[in-house]
Write a protein that holds these residues in place. Structure first.
Motif, PDB file in Angstrom:
ATOM      1  N   TYR A 276     -13.487  81.993  30.633  1.00 17.72           N
ATOM      2  CA  TYR A 276     -14.057  80.718  30.185  1.00 17.72           C
ATOM      3  C   TYR A 276     -15.124  80.171  31.139  1.00 17.72           C
ATOM      4  O   TYR A 276     -15.884  79.277  30.771  1.00 17.72           O
ATOM      5  N   LYS A 277     -15.197  80.737  32.300  1.00 18.34           N
ATOM      6  CA  LYS A 277     -16.280  80.380  33.214  1.00 18.34           C
ATOM      7  C   LYS A 277     -17.624  80.872  32.680  1.00 18.34           C
ATOM      8  O   LYS A 277     -18.671  80.243  32.870  1.00 18.34           O
ATOM      9  N   TYR A 278     -17.583  82.017  31.974  1.00 13.83           N
ATOM     10  CA  TYR A 278     -18.802  82.636  31.462  1.00 13.83           C
ATOM     11  C   TYR A 278     -19.029  82.427  29.970  1.00 13.83           C
ATOM     12  O   TYR A 278     -20.168  82.367  29.519  1.00 13.83           O
ATOM     13  N   ILE A 279     -17.936  82.346  29.191  1.00 12.69           N
ATOM     14  CA  ILE A 279     -18.033  82.272  27.737  1.00 12.69           C
ATOM     15  C   ILE A 279     -17.292  81.029  27.238  1.00 12.69           C
ATOM     16  O   ILE A 279     -16.099  80.876  27.518  1.00 12.69           O
ATOM     17  N   PRO A 280     -17.947  80.135  26.499  1.00 18.16           N
ATOM     18  CA  PRO A 280     -17.296  78.908  26.046  1.00 18.16           C
ATOM     19  C   PRO A 280     -16.084  79.144  25.136  1.00 18.16           C
ATOM     20  O   PRO A 280     -15.091  78.432  25.211  1.00 18.16           O
ATOM     21  N   SER A 281     -16.183  80.160  24.253  1.00 16.69           N
ATOM     22  CA  SER A 281     -15.078  80.447  23.341  1.00 16.69           C
ATOM     23  C   SER A 281     -15.212  81.864  22.795  1.00 16.69           C
ATOM     24  O   SER A 281     -16.283  82.469  22.878  1.00 16.69           O
ATOM     25  N   LYS A 282     -14.147  82.355  22.236  1.00 14.07           N
ATOM     26  CA  LYS A 282     -14.173  83.687  21.611  1.00 14.07           C
ATOM     27  C   LYS A 282     -15.206  83.732  20.483  1.00 14.07           C
ATOM     28  O   LYS A 282     -15.917  84.723  20.309  1.00 14.07           O
ATOM     29  N   GLU A 283     -15.305  82.657  19.715  1.00 17.82           N
ATOM     30  CA  GLU A 283     -16.245  82.600  18.592  1.00 17.82           C
ATOM     31  C   GLU A 283     -17.690  82.806  19.050  1.00 17.82           C
ATOM     32  O   GLU A 283     -18.491  83.435  18.365  1.00 17.82           O
ATOM     33  N   ASP A 284     -18.001  82.241  20.217  1.00 12.54           N
ATOM     34  CA  ASP A 284     -19.377  82.333  20.716  1.00 12.54           C
ATOM     35  C   ASP A 284     -19.798  83.769  20.998  1.00 12.54           C
ATOM     36  O   ASP A 284     -20.996  84.076  21.018  1.00 12.54           O
ATOM     37  N   LEU A 285     -18.832  84.658  21.205  1.00 15.95           N
ATOM     38  CA  LEU A 285     -19.162  86.055  21.506  1.00 15.95           C
ATOM     39  C   LEU A 285     -19.913  86.722  20.355  1.00 15.95           C
ATOM     40  O   LEU A 285     -20.754  87.593  20.586  1.00 15.95           O
ATOM     41  N   LEU A 286     -19.605  86.329  19.114  1.00 16.20           N
ATOM     42  CA  LEU A 286     -20.267  86.948  17.967  1.00 16.20           C
ATOM     43  C   LEU A 286     -21.768  86.679  17.963  1.00 16.20           C
ATOM     44  O   LEU A 286     -22.551  87.496  17.481  1.00 16.20           O
ATOM     45  N   ARG A 287     -22.158  85.548  18.508  1.00 15.80           N
ATOM     46  CA  ARG A 287     -23.577  85.204  18.525  1.00 15.80           C
ATOM     47  C   ARG A 287     -24.399  86.178  19.367  1.00 15.80           C
ATOM     48  O   ARG A 287     -25.579  86.387  19.105  1.00 15.80           O
ATOM     49  N   TYR A 288     -23.783  86.770  20.359  1.00 14.77           N
ATOM     50  CA  TYR A 288     -24.509  87.655  21.269  1.00 14.77           C
ATOM     51  C   TYR A 288     -24.949  88.952  20.582  1.00 14.77           C
ATOM     52  O   TYR A 288     -25.814  89.654  21.090  1.00 14.77           O
TER      53      TYR A 288
END
Length: 203
Positions: free
Chosen positions: A43-55
């Motif tokens: 969570y220091k690097y990624i706000p949420s699991k959902e946000d990973l799909l945007r990458y």
């Protein structure tokens, strides 16, 4: 630099796990274990699991712009239009209908879209439409920006239908056919013009 490398590792590992197991079958804990990190580090690097799909779509507009820039001297503007309006869709197909559906759910919930609608790639595609009209490579003489936006929305609609039907048909092929109906390409004119350019360069 080290922080950026760690973030990239989390993103790439996550996407690999999503492709292998499906988004719903991968937890943050699974990602942490695969990356050998703790949840606070995640969570220091990624706000949420959902946000990973945007990458998955990172750099898409820039990649498309570079491709269109390299291909433009070939004079087949219809080809550039098709590439410009299906490039992101092809990435969605690679993601698969389940993951793409999850990605769109995130966008609906947050009222956002990752893909940039104002970019050099957008401008290049609109310019290709304008040039195709000037050279009569397409018959539809509607305003190029309106045609571009219609083509984008058309592709999005087909992508959502493809997603709902769990990818049981070739969505890229369907979109290209729909773009043909919209733009009305003149293939004879395109072929003649491209042959002429080729012959000039061969002399």
């Amino acid at each position: 630099m080290k922080n950026l490398k760690r973030k990239e590792e989390i993103i790439n590992t996550s996407l690999t796990l999503f492709y292998e197991r499906g988004y719903d079958n991968v937890s943050v804990i699974d990602i942490c274990e695969a990356c050998h990190i703790t949840k606070p580090t995640f969570y220091k690097y990624i706000p949420s699991k959902e946000d990973l799909l945007r990458y998955h779509y990172r750099g898409t507009a820039d990649e498309l712009y570079e491709l269109l820039r390299k291909l433009e001297p070939q004079l087949n503007y219809w080809r550039l239009i098709v590439i410009g309006l299906t490039f992101t869709l092809r990435k969605s197909v690679k993601m698969g209908p389940a993951l793409y559906g999850q990605y769109m759910t995130v966008n609906f919930r947050q009222h956002t879209l990752t893909a940039r609608y104002n970019s050099p790639a957008r401008d290049s595609t609109i310019n290709a439409i304008r040039n195709a009209q000037k050279l009569r490579q397409i018959r539809n003489m509607t305003d190029p920006t309106d045609l571009y936006l219609t083509g984008r929305n058309l592709g999005l609609g087909y992508a959502l239908k493809w997603c709902m039907l769990m990818g049981n048909y070739d969505v890229v092929e369907q979109v290209i056919h729909a773009l043909e109906v919209l733009f009305e390409p003149d293939y004879e004119t395109i072929e003649e013009q491209c042959k002429f350019v080729t012959s000039v360069f061969e002399q």
